[in-house]
Design a protein around this motif. Structure first.
Motif, PDB file in Angstrom:
ATOM      1  N   ALA A  38       0.828  -1.208   0.000  1.00 36.39           N
ATOM      2  CA  ALA A  38       0.000   0.000   0.000  1.00 36.39           C
ATOM      3  C   ALA A  38       0.865   1.262   0.000  1.00 36.39           C
ATOM      4  N   HIS A  39       1.908   1.241   0.806  1.00 31.01           N
ATOM      5  CA  HIS A  39       2.796   2.399   0.842  1.00 31.01           C
ATOM      6  C   HIS A  39       3.517   2.591  -0.491  1.00 31.01           C
ATOM      7  N   MET A  40       3.926   1.489  -1.105  1.00 32.35           N
ATOM      8  CA  MET A  40       4.666   1.601  -2.356  1.00 32.35           C
ATOM      9  C   MET A  40       3.804   2.145  -3.488  1.00 32.35           C
ATOM     10  N   LEU A  41       2.494   1.921  -3.450  1.00 30.60           N
ATOM     11  CA  LEU A  41       1.638   2.534  -4.465  1.00 30.60           C
ATOM     12  C   LEU A  41       1.713   4.056  -4.377  1.00 30.60           C
ATOM     13  N   VAL A  42       1.753   4.586  -3.166  1.00 25.19           N
ATOM     14  CA  VAL A  42       1.886   6.040  -3.018  1.00 25.19           C
ATOM     15  C   VAL A  42       3.269   6.494  -3.492  1.00 25.19           C
ATOM     16  N   GLU A  43       4.302   5.717  -3.170  1.00 24.51           N
ATOM     17  CA  GLU A  43       5.639   6.067  -3.648  1.00 24.51           C
ATOM     18  C   GLU A  43       5.698   6.045  -5.174  1.00 24.51           C
ATOM     19  N   PHE A  44       5.068   5.054  -5.778  1.00 20.36           N
ATOM     20  CA  PHE A  44       5.081   4.978  -7.239  1.00 20.36           C
ATOM     21  C   PHE A  44       4.277   6.122  -7.865  1.00 20.36           C
ATOM     22  N   ALA A  45       3.189   6.511  -7.211  1.00 17.07           N
ATOM     23  CA  ALA A  45       2.447   7.672  -7.707  1.00 17.07           C
ATOM     24  C   ALA A  45       3.321   8.919  -7.668  1.00 17.07           C
ATOM     25  N   ARG A  46       4.100   9.066  -6.601  1.00 17.13           N
ATOM     26  CA  ARG A  46       5.018  10.210  -6.508  1.00 17.13           C
ATOM     27  C   ARG A  46       6.052  10.148  -7.632  1.00 17.13           C
ATOM     28  N   MET A  47       6.551   8.962  -7.920  1.00 20.34           N
ATOM     29  CA  MET A  47       7.505   8.822  -9.022  1.00 20.34           C
ATOM     30  C   MET A  47       6.848   9.170 -10.353  1.00 20.34           C
ATOM     31  N   SER A  48       5.575   8.786 -10.524  1.00 22.46           N
ATOM     32  CA  SER A  48       4.874   9.103 -11.770  1.00 22.46           C
ATOM     33  C   SER A  48       4.731  10.603 -11.972  1.00 22.46           C
ATOM     34  N   VAL A  49       4.506  11.327 -10.885  1.00 23.04           N
ATOM     35  CA  VAL A  49       4.447  12.780 -10.978  1.00 23.04           C
ATOM     36  C   VAL A  49       5.767  13.331 -11.508  1.00 23.04           C
ATOM     37  N   ASP A  50       6.858  12.705 -11.084  1.00 22.48           N
ATOM     38  CA  ASP A  50       8.184  13.176 -11.485  1.00 22.48           C
ATOM     39  C   ASP A  50       8.573  12.758 -12.898  1.00 22.48           C
ATOM     40  N   ASP A  51       8.256  11.492 -13.268  1.00 24.57           N
ATOM     41  CA  ASP A  51       8.776  11.012 -14.557  1.00 24.57           C
ATOM     42  C   ASP A  51       7.720  10.842 -15.645  1.00 24.57           C
TER      43      ASP A  51
END
Length: 467
Positions: free
Chosen positions: A279-292
């Motif tokens: 669950a936490h990693m989905l939020v981390e991946f969303a943050r990465m998507s904002v960046d890349d």
């Protein structure tokens, strides 16, 4: 195949559907999510015998036969321990033909018959008595250079095909495709970043895979994932994909996330840690998507390897998974609180739980600009499932908060027929709106072209918003 297959039975509505289908049937295919092995196209070798092309890798087919007591070993499905499995393609094909009645009314029969007729030009109906005749006809086609993978790609009118790879994949097949002018950014065959095997603590061997990734700390883990995403983007990726058991998202404090990661690496994970980490990693991946800029796809709701005996014999992805109820509204709130209105973020939501289309998914897509609805997936990608989807979501999400059709298949030769089925179903749905004087014919024609072609290009960022 009848020219009106899947179109409405009522003559007046069928006539409208024929006209609408005409606007979509010849549009190029956009396949933004699937599981075709990129080496098939990179190497461009002739396909193997008909059974190894059509039966062995298709868990829709092997699953149905297994449900009637036919073991996967008799169908040529490889075993984990290398123990014997059937190697005679003709014997496997005869077994399929002898049990073809099991597939009556199923999408597997529809897809397979259309592949036989339209891809291979075999008019003979499949049954026990014709097994060898059909097998020999397909085998003869496979020996023709016009039926090699790249030639079929051209004939299928595929504009782009996205495959799916782990962060641990070296992307060698995609490098070869790029060298041949087929891959890379804007290419015809692109990859998709699928990190499940390094995110799911419940997946046996997780710690070893994290070690292969080169991560010793949680901060290092995130850095390595960012590096791999960059490599995938260089190989043409426009999206990531996440196949979690649930849609749960969670924003853990940094020190808590790091402590959880360290426990798991030492083999001391506590109850609930796996779900919290995913669950936490989905939020981390969303943050990465904002960046890349990678579009995020979420495919939750499958209880993987439910058939433990099947998993022990044959491994993952051979038909032993079962859908489960899935909740989205509360589960996604932490992620949507952070990124749901961020113009740099886009997430495409899928489900195996039809009960949430009207109650949860359509309202979410109709409320958050970052949210789009994925097409019916896996157990739901039948003509009936596609119709129910349009009926369930259109009243709240409309057409333009959906992401077009995805075939989600490992069966390369089924791609054009799956897309054609979706276009025929959409023609029927839109024809009813026209017949009921709810939508003008010209707008319905524009809409079906958008659903078939323009929307998936826009949502998956293949082109600009007005393409």
């Amino acid at each position: 195949m009848h020219e009106d297959q899947l179109l409405p039975a009522e003559p007046g509505v069928r006539a409208i559907a024929r006209e609408l289908y005409r606007h979509a049937k010849d549009l190029p295919l956009i396949s933004p999510h699937g599981h075709v092995d990129p080496a098939i196209l990179a190497d461009d070798r002739p396909f193997p015998d008909p059974a190894r092309l059509i039966v062995v890798p298709d868990h829709y087919v092997t699953r149905m036969l297994a449900s009637q007591g036919i073991p996967q070993t008799a169908l040529g499905v490889p075993t984990v321990d290398g123990s014997p499995t059937e190697t005679d393609g003709r014997a496997i094909w005869r077994l399929l033909a002898s049990n073809w009645h099991l597939f009556r009314g199923t999408p597997s029969r529809l897809w397979t018959e259309r592949v036989l007729h339209e891809v291979f030009g075999v008019p003979t109906a499949l049954r026990k008595e014709t097994a060898d005749e059909v097998y020999d006809a397909i085998a003869a086609r496979l020996a023709d250079p016009g039926f090699r993978p790249r030639a079929l790609f051209e004939r299928f009118n595929l504009e782009v095909l996205a495959t799916t790879e782990s962060p641990l994949d070296d992307l060698a097949a995609h490098a070869k495709l790029a060298a041949d002018g087929w891959g890379g950014p804007g290419g015809r065959v692109v990859t998709t970043f699928r990190p499940d095997d390094v995110v799911d603590l419940d997946w046996p061997g997780w710690a070893g895979r994290v070690e292969r990734l080169g991560a010793e700390t949680f901060a290092g883990f995130l850095d390595r994932l960012r590096e791999r995403r960059a490599a995938f983007i260089a190989a043409g990726a426009t999206s990531s994909d996440h196949g979690h058991p649930t849609a749960a998202t969670l924003a853990l404090p940094p020190d808590e996330a790091a402590a959880l990661f360290d426990r798991a690496r030492r083999g001391r994970a506590e109850p609930g840690d796996a779900e919290r980490f995913r669950a936490h990693m989905l939020v981390e991946f969303a943050r990465m998507s904002v960046d890349d800029g990678l579009v995020m796809q979420l495919h939750p709701g499958a209880v993987r390897n439910h058939d433990t005996a099947l998993h022990a014999r044959h491994g993952r992805d051979v038909g032993g998974d079962i859908p489960a109820p899935t909740e989205y509204v509360r589960a996604l709130k932490p992620l949507l609180d952070a990124f749901g209105t961020d113009p740099r973020f886009r997430i495409v939501l899928y489900t195996l739980d039809e009960t949430v289309f009207t109650r949860e998914l359509a309202p979410l897509a109709g409320g958050y600009p970052a949210v789009f609805l994925g097409a019916p997936w896996w157990f739901l990608d039948s003509p009936e499932g596609l119709r129910r989807y349009r009926e369930a979501v259109t009243e709240t999400a409309g057409f333009y908060n959906t992401a077009g059709f995805v075939d989600d298949t490992r069966a390369f030769c089924s791609i054009p027929v799956r897309h054609d089925v979706a276009r025929r179903v959409d023609a029927g749905f839109l024809a009813r709106l026209v017949a009921e004087h709810r939508l003008p014919l010209d707008e319905a024609a524009e809409t079906i072209a958008d659903l078939a072609y323009h929307l998936p290009k826009r949502v998956y960022q293949r082109t600009g918003a007005n393409s």
